[in-house]
Design an enzyme around this catalytic site. Structure first.
Site, PDB file in Angstrom:
ATOM      1  N   HIS A 263       0.339   2.133   7.190  1.00 47.22           N
ATOM      2  CA  HIS A 263      -0.873   2.809   7.771  1.00 47.22           C
ATOM      3  C   HIS A 263      -0.495   3.533   9.071  1.00 47.22           C
ATOM      4  O   HIS A 263      -0.087   2.827   9.797  1.00 47.22           O
ATOM      5  CB  HIS A 263      -2.114   2.169   7.588  1.00 47.22           C
ATOM      6  CG  HIS A 263      -3.542   2.691   7.413  1.00 47.22           C
ATOM      7  ND1 HIS A 263      -3.980   3.339   8.823  1.00 47.22           N
ATOM      8  CD2 HIS A 263      -3.976   3.137   6.555  1.00 47.22           C
ATOM      9  CE1 HIS A 263      -5.048   3.665   8.270  1.00 47.22           C
ATOM     10  NE2 HIS A 263      -5.235   4.051   6.886  1.00 47.22           N
ATOM     11  N   ASP A 317      -4.706   1.437  -0.806  1.00 48.35           N
ATOM     12  CA  ASP A 317      -4.363   2.024  -2.032  1.00 48.35           C
ATOM     13  C   ASP A 317      -3.496   1.105  -2.943  1.00 48.35           C
ATOM     14  O   ASP A 317      -3.224   1.383  -4.136  1.00 48.35           O
ATOM     15  CB  ASP A 317      -3.562   3.387  -1.811  1.00 48.35           C
ATOM     16  CG  ASP A 317      -4.454   4.593  -1.592  1.00 48.35           C
ATOM     17  OD1 ASP A 317      -4.252   4.968  -0.256  1.00 48.35           O
ATOM     18  OD2 ASP A 317      -5.418   4.743  -2.151  1.00 48.35           O
TER      19      ASP A 317
HETATM   20  C1  SDX Z   1      -4.677   6.269   3.069  1.00 50.70           C
HETATM   21  O1  SDX Z   1      -5.585   7.609   7.750  1.00 50.70           O
HETATM   22  C2  SDX Z   1      -6.313   6.806   6.875  1.00 50.70           C
HETATM   23  O2  SDX Z   1      -7.395   6.108   7.303  1.00 50.70           O
HETATM   24  C3  SDX Z   1      -5.851   6.840   5.427  1.00 50.70           C
HETATM   25  C4  SDX Z   1      -6.787   6.062   4.523  1.00 50.70           C
HETATM   26  C5  SDX Z   1      -8.171   6.147   4.424  1.00 50.70           C
HETATM   27  O3  SDX Z   1      -8.971   5.696   4.044  1.00 50.70           O
HETATM   28  O4  SDX Z   1      -8.504   7.462   4.515  1.00 50.70           O
HETATM   29  O5  SDX Z   1      -6.480   4.741   4.842  1.00 50.70           O
HETATM   30  C6  SDX Z   1      -6.311   6.197   2.912  1.00 50.70           C
HETATM   31  O6  SDX Z   1      -4.137   7.503   3.113  1.00 50.70           O
HETATM   32  C7  SDX Z   1      -3.931   5.139   3.008  1.00 50.70           C
HETATM   33  C8  SDX Z   1      -2.155   5.448   3.028  1.00 50.70           C
HETATM   34  C9  SDX Z   1      -1.949   5.658   1.537  1.00 50.70           C
HETATM   35  N1  SDX Z   1      -0.429   6.126   1.743  1.00 50.70           N
HETATM   36  C10 SDX Z   1       0.468   5.429   1.140  1.00 50.70           C
HETATM   37  O7  SDX Z   1       0.390   4.381   0.711  1.00 50.70           O
HETATM   38  C11 SDX Z   1       1.723   6.129   1.196  1.00 50.70           C
HETATM   39  C12 SDX Z   1       2.999   5.212   1.622  1.00 50.70           C
HETATM   40  N2  SDX Z   1       2.663   5.187   3.241  1.00 50.70           N
HETATM   41  C13 SDX Z   1       3.347   5.847   4.049  1.00 50.70           C
HETATM   42  O8  SDX Z   1       3.549   7.087   3.740  1.00 50.70           O
HETATM   43  C14 SDX Z   1       3.050   5.723   5.615  1.00 50.70           C
HETATM   44  O9  SDX Z   1       2.668   4.322   5.971  1.00 50.70           O
HETATM   45  C15 SDX Z   1       1.667   6.645   5.938  1.00 50.70           C
HETATM   46  C16 SDX Z   1       1.595   8.138   5.709  1.00 50.70           C
HETATM   47  C17 SDX Z   1       0.470   6.005   5.508  1.00 50.70           C
HETATM   48  C18 SDX Z   1       1.340   6.567   7.536  1.00 50.70           C
HETATM   49  O10 SDX Z   1       2.542   7.048   7.846  1.00 50.70           O
HETATM   50  P1  SDX Z   1       2.940   7.171   9.641  1.00 50.70           P
HETATM   51  O11 SDX Z   1       1.923   6.488  10.328  1.00 50.70           O
HETATM   52  O12 SDX Z   1       3.122   8.625   9.808  1.00 50.70           O
HETATM   53  O13 SDX Z   1       4.247   6.303   9.720  1.00 50.70           O
HETATM   54  P2  SDX Z   1       6.047   6.887   9.590  1.00 50.70           P
HETATM   55  O14 SDX Z   1       5.876   7.855   8.304  1.00 50.70           O
HETATM   56  O15 SDX Z   1       6.008   7.491  10.976  1.00 50.70           O
HETATM   57  O16 SDX Z   1       6.531   5.594   9.336  1.00 50.70           O
HETATM   58  C19 SDX Z   1       7.042   4.767  10.634  1.00 50.70           C
HETATM   59  C20 SDX Z   1       8.008   3.804  10.240  1.00 50.70           C
HETATM   60  C21 SDX Z   1       9.054   4.668   9.587  1.00 50.70           C
HETATM   61  O17 SDX Z   1      10.556   3.832  10.066  1.00 50.70           O
HETATM   62  P3  SDX Z   1      11.429   4.341  10.778  1.00 50.70           P
HETATM   63  O18 SDX Z   1      11.877   5.804  10.860  1.00 50.70           O
HETATM   64  O19 SDX Z   1      10.630   4.215  12.216  1.00 50.70           O
HETATM   65  O20 SDX Z   1      12.436   3.269  10.820  1.00 50.70           O
HETATM   66  O21 SDX Z   1       7.689   3.147   9.138  1.00 50.70           O
HETATM   67  C22 SDX Z   1       8.266   3.365   7.968  1.00 50.70           C
HETATM   68  C23 SDX Z   1       9.008   4.872   7.995  1.00 50.70           C
HETATM   69  O22 SDX Z   1      10.085   5.089   7.385  1.00 50.70           O
HETATM   70  N3  SDX Z   1       7.225   3.368   6.861  1.00 50.70           N
HETATM   71  C24 SDX Z   1       7.578   2.897   5.608  1.00 50.70           C
HETATM   72  C25 SDX Z   1       6.317   3.300   4.956  1.00 50.70           C
HETATM   73  N4  SDX Z   1       5.314   3.549   5.899  1.00 50.70           N
HETATM   74  C26 SDX Z   1       6.014   3.819   6.927  1.00 50.70           C
HETATM   75  N5  SDX Z   1       8.693   2.487   4.979  1.00 50.70           N
HETATM   76  C27 SDX Z   1       8.414   2.261   3.603  1.00 50.70           C
HETATM   77  N6  SDX Z   1       7.169   2.045   2.888  1.00 50.70           N
HETATM   78  C28 SDX Z   1       6.403   2.773   3.643  1.00 50.70           C
HETATM   79  N7  SDX Z   1       5.237   2.787   3.158  1.00 50.70           N
END
Ligand code: SDX
Length: 383
Positions: A263, A317
């Site tokens: 998140h 989710d």
């Molecule tokens: C919702 O914003 C809100 O409030 C949203 C929400 C709401 O109520 O409206 O809470 C609802 O959208 C919840 C999120 C649902 N999405 C998912 O579950 C999809 C999977 N999650 C990721 O796509 C991600 O965690 C996000 C999009 C939710 C957040 O992404 P960020 O903050 O842009 O983080 P990032 O992609 O920059 O990742 C930072 C690091 C990376 O690793 P490095 O490159 O630094 O080594 O964390 C890793 C990412 O690869 N990472 C994950 C991960 N999420 C982040 N690695 C594996 N699995 C994951 N889910």
């Protein structure tokens, strides 16, 4: 003014894009408050419509205010035949979020008067949108199965009536209550992507139906509201507790995201995931266990081991899909149900934006060229 690259943050991470009193999140402590009230309190004591009123008008309604709000919503639940006939032309294989976005925008065709400075107009738009969104989600589901839309009934609450329109069966009171709590949990979450889309659209002073359509389209993405549907597909792919660890290790090795985790704001377990997990367990006690739950528990444990140090934990989710699946709801309706709830938050931010409006127009850091000469097409073909 020359924009300096240091001001630019991809995804506006950590950049305040609004000033708001609608909700508050402390991502480090896992705190979520709606108008200052803890989400745990609201999930336990409130209903979705009472919470929607709180979010939109800023305080909990009196008995009289809530009774009027609920009665007005019941009165506006049905949708015009023009919209029902329009939905009959939608392809059965289309995604319900696309059907919802099209139908929400179409509402604007019937309520084209714009009086954004008239509190009565604002109230009417809030009632119409909250009342009709669930009906449109259920109507498309019935139509894609070759059935006529099921007319809403007045003797069921907001959540119960939606489940009735979806299944033609009146739900057990506890099932309706569990779904109503799910709606409360999904109602609002500060400036997430779809709420930000709503704000930008609202700031141009367009109609509220266009604002909602813009937010629905944004919520549909798999990185946002679409994740709940992806979580179920992932649990199905894993298929057994033994497969969890190799699945997680492979995803991490490939730098692929694990749906339902991580998140932008929470760096601990999303408080909504904790409540949804307990709702899932209550539902399993009531109507039987779901074998995916064991896989989900193991997945949460292994992801915690591997990614907890990066602040990656279960988000809203991760468990919501298990509740909806146990309620017998088709997976591709999970995100529309997220939308039904989040309409309350979008409307709260729409109303708040109107009170302090300034059109959104950010700047950029330009990284392109300058002074490029135009080349006639004849001279380009040798490129
Ligand atoms: C919702 O914003 C809100 O409030 C949203 C929400 C709401 O109520 O409206 O809470 C609802 O959208 C919840 C999120 C649902 N999405 C998912 O579950 C999809 C999977 N999650 C990721 O796509 C991600 O965690 C996000 C999009 C939710 C957040 O992404 P960020 O903050 O842009 O983080 P990032 O992609 O920059 O990742 C930072 C690091 C990376 O690793 P490095 O490159 O630094 O080594 O964390 C890793 C990412 O690869 N990472 C994950 C991960 N999420 C982040 N690695 C594996 N699995 C994951 N889910």
């Amino acid at each position: 003014m020359a924009e300096s690259a240091c001001e630019y943050k991809p995804g506006l991470e950590g950049i305040p894009a609004a000033q708001s009193s609608v909700s508050y999140v402390d991502g480090g402590k896992g705190v979520l408050e709606y108008r200052g009230i803890n989400i745990e309190e609201l999930a336990k004591n409130s209903t979705f419509l009472e919470t929607a009123y709180l979010l939109i008008w800023g305080e909990l309604p009196t008995t009289q205010e809530l009774a009027k709000f609920e009665a007005d919503i019941i009165e506006h639940r049905w949708i015009k035949y023009h919209i029902r006939d329009m939905m009959k032309c939608f392809p059965e294989g289309g995604h319900p979020m696309d059907a919802l976005q099209a139908s929400a925008a179409a509402l604007g065709l019937f309520y084209s008067r714009r009086a954004l400075d008239d509190p009565q107009y604002i109230y009417q738009a809030v009632v119409r949108i909250l009342a009709k969104i669930p009906t449109m989600v259920a109507a498309f589901h019935q139509l894609r199965n070759g059935n006529d839309p099921v007319k809403p009934v007045g003797d069921l609450g907001y959540a119960g009536n939606f489940l009735y329109m979806l299944t033609e069966k009146k739900p057990e009171p506890l099932v309706a209550r569990i779904f109503d709590v799910c709606l409360t949990l999904h109602a609002e979450h500060t400036i997430n992507a779809s709420t930000f889309a709503a704000l930008v659209t609202a700031s141009t002073l367009t109609d509220p139906y266009a604002v909602i359509a813009s937010a629905v389209g944004t919520l549909a993405g798999p990185l946002h509201g679409g994740a709940n549907e992806e979580v179920l597909a992932m649990l199905k792919e894993i298929n057994s507790v033994e497969n969890v660890r190799p699945f997680v290790e492979e995803r991490i090795a490939k730098k692929e995201k694990i749906m339902g985790f991580g998140h932008r704001v929470y760096k601990v377990k999303d408080p909504r995931a904790t409540i949804l997990q307990s709702l899932a367990e209550r539902l399993f006690d009531l109507i039987g266990f779901d074998n995916y739950y064991e896989i989900a528990l193991e997945l949460e444990k292994v992801v915690g081991e591997k990614l907890g140090h990066k602040g990656i934990y279960a988000n809203v989710d991760f468990y919501s899909g298990l509740v909806y699946r146990r309620l017998g709801i088709p997976t591709d309706l999970f995100t529309p149900m997220f939308a039904i709830a989040r309409v309350a938050g979008w409307l709260a931010h729409w109303k708040e934006q109107l009170s302090i409006n300034r059109i959104y127009r950010p700047t950029q850091v330009y990284v392109g060229n300058h002074n490029i000469q135009y080349v006639a097409i004849q001279e380009r073909n040798g490129r």
